[in-house]
Design a protein around this motif. Structure first.
Motif, short mmCIF file in Angstrom:
data_model
loop_
_atom_site.label_atom_id
_atom_site.label_comp_id
_atom_site.label_asym_id
_atom_site.label_seq_id
_atom_site.Cartn_x
_atom_site.Cartn_y
_atom_site.Cartn_z
N GLN A 49 0.82 -1.21 0.00
CA GLN A 49 0.00 0.00 0.00
C GLN A 49 0.86 1.27 0.00
N ARG A 50 2.15 1.13 0.01
CA ARG A 50 3.07 2.27 0.11
C ARG A 50 3.61 2.64 -1.27
N LEU A 51 3.64 3.96 -1.55
CA LEU A 51 4.28 4.48 -2.74
C LEU A 51 5.58 5.14 -2.28
N VAL A 52 6.69 4.80 -2.95
CA VAL A 52 8.01 5.26 -2.52
C VAL A 52 8.69 6.00 -3.67
N TRP A 53 9.24 7.17 -3.33
CA TRP A 53 10.09 7.91 -4.24
C TRP A 53 11.49 7.95 -3.67
N GLN A 54 12.49 7.83 -4.53
CA GLN A 54 13.88 8.11 -4.20
C GLN A 54 14.19 9.44 -4.86
N LEU A 55 14.78 10.36 -4.08
CA LEU A 55 15.02 11.71 -4.60
C LEU A 55 16.44 12.18 -4.34
N ALA A 56 16.92 13.00 -5.24
CA ALA A 56 18.20 13.69 -5.05
C ALA A 56 17.93 14.99 -4.30
N LEU A 57 18.79 15.35 -3.37
CA LEU A 57 18.61 16.57 -2.60
C LEU A 57 18.97 17.83 -3.38
N THR A 58 19.94 17.76 -4.27
CA THR A 58 20.48 18.95 -4.92
C THR A 58 19.42 19.92 -5.46
N PRO A 59 18.37 19.45 -6.17
CA PRO A 59 17.39 20.42 -6.69
C PRO A 59 16.59 21.14 -5.60
N SER A 60 16.60 20.60 -4.38
CA SER A 60 15.79 21.17 -3.29
C SER A 60 16.63 21.80 -2.19
N LEU A 61 17.87 22.16 -2.49
CA LEU A 61 18.73 22.77 -1.48
C LEU A 61 18.23 24.16 -1.09
N ASN A 62 18.41 24.49 0.18
CA ASN A 62 18.14 25.84 0.65
C ASN A 62 19.47 26.59 0.83
N ASP A 63 19.40 27.78 1.39
CA ASP A 63 20.59 28.60 1.57
C ASP A 63 21.56 28.02 2.60
N LYS A 64 21.11 27.08 3.42
CA LYS A 64 21.95 26.45 4.44
C LYS A 64 22.59 25.16 3.96
N GLY A 65 22.25 24.73 2.73
CA GLY A 65 22.81 23.50 2.20
C GLY A 65 22.03 22.26 2.62
N THR A 66 20.82 22.46 3.15
CA THR A 66 19.95 21.34 3.53
C THR A 66 18.65 21.45 2.72
N GLY A 67 17.72 20.56 2.97
CA GLY A 67 16.47 20.56 2.22
C GLY A 67 15.62 21.79 2.49
N PHE A 68 15.12 22.42 1.43
CA PHE A 68 14.25 23.58 1.52
C PHE A 68 12.84 23.12 1.87
N GLY A 69 12.30 23.61 2.97
CA GLY A 69 10.99 23.17 3.46
C GLY A 69 9.88 23.31 2.45
N GLY A 70 9.88 24.38 1.67
CA GLY A 70 8.84 24.56 0.66
C GLY A 70 8.88 23.50 -0.41
N ALA A 71 10.07 23.14 -0.85
CA ALA A 71 10.21 22.09 -1.86
C ALA A 71 9.78 20.74 -1.29
N LEU A 72 10.18 20.46 -0.05
CA LEU A 72 9.82 19.19 0.58
C LEU A 72 8.32 19.09 0.79
N THR A 73 7.69 20.21 1.15
CA THR A 73 6.25 20.24 1.31
C THR A 73 5.54 19.98 -0.02
N ALA A 74 6.03 20.60 -1.09
CA ALA A 74 5.46 20.36 -2.42
C ALA A 74 5.59 18.89 -2.80
N GLN A 75 6.75 18.30 -2.51
CA GLN A 75 6.95 16.89 -2.83
C GLN A 75 5.99 16.00 -2.05
N ALA A 76 5.80 16.29 -0.76
CA ALA A 76 4.88 15.49 0.06
C ALA A 76 3.47 15.57 -0.52
N THR A 77 3.04 16.77 -0.88
CA THR A 77 1.70 16.96 -1.44
C THR A 77 1.55 16.20 -2.75
#
Length: 168
Positions: A49-77
């Motif tokens: 029942q689970r759908l799984v994505w594998q993702l690269a972080l680079t397109p979703s980097l923020n200014d701190k070099g970690t995942g940008f919350g807005g991009a991660l939220t869009a991906q979750a949605t």
């Protein structure tokens, strides 16, 4: 090129008893929703029942070099939208799906490539959705999306998706 206000043509339903080819679905999704090609989705697969994505972080980097919350939220949605759409397609239903409610909890920074998993919040969720569709022609399901960097849970989201009545 997409035009504002003009729906993108639906992907033809898979043959009865068949599942969508994940690569074909992702290619169509990238045409239907232009930002998809910038999300870093490397792989999509179903695990029960689970759908799984594998993702690269680079397109979703923020200014701190970690995942940008807005991009991660869009991906979750979008992952929840895909779960619901693919669930319908396996049942031979081409229906419109919209997100009705969504919330996220950021638990740890995303510091590398990651996987996003999506599944029904309740085990009976898909059964209840099927019943709602049969009785009312529309329905809702609540899904949980979890983002993992290795074994670290970085984000947990809950989203409610509405399956709209068939257009006449």
């Amino acid at each position: 090129m997409r035009e504002i206000g003009k729906p993108h043509p639906r992907l033809p339903l898979p043959a009865e008893g068949q599942e969508d080819d994940p690569q074909r679905f992702l290619a169509w999704l990238g045409e239907a929703i232009p930002m998809v090609e910038h999300l870093g989705i490397r792989e999509m697969r179903r695990d029960g029942q689970r759908l799984v994505w594998q993702l690269a972080l680079t397109p979703s980097l923020n200014d701190k070099g970690t995942g940008f919350g807005g991009a991660l939220t869009a991906q979750a949605t979008l992952l929840g939208w895909c779960w619901t759409t693919l669930w319908l397609r396996r049942r031979g239903l081409a229906r419109d799906v919209v997100v009705a409610e969504a919330s996220q909890r950021f638990l740890a920074p995303v510091t590398g490539d990651y996987r996003f998993e999506c599944e029904p919040e309740a085990e009976v969720g898909p059964e209840n959705l099927a019943l709602q569709l049969a009785q009312k022609g529309r329905g809702r399901i609540t899904l949980v999306q979890r983002l993992w960097c290795g074994e670290v849970l970085c984000l947990e989201a809950r989203s409610n998706y509405a399956v709209l009545a068939a257009s006449s």
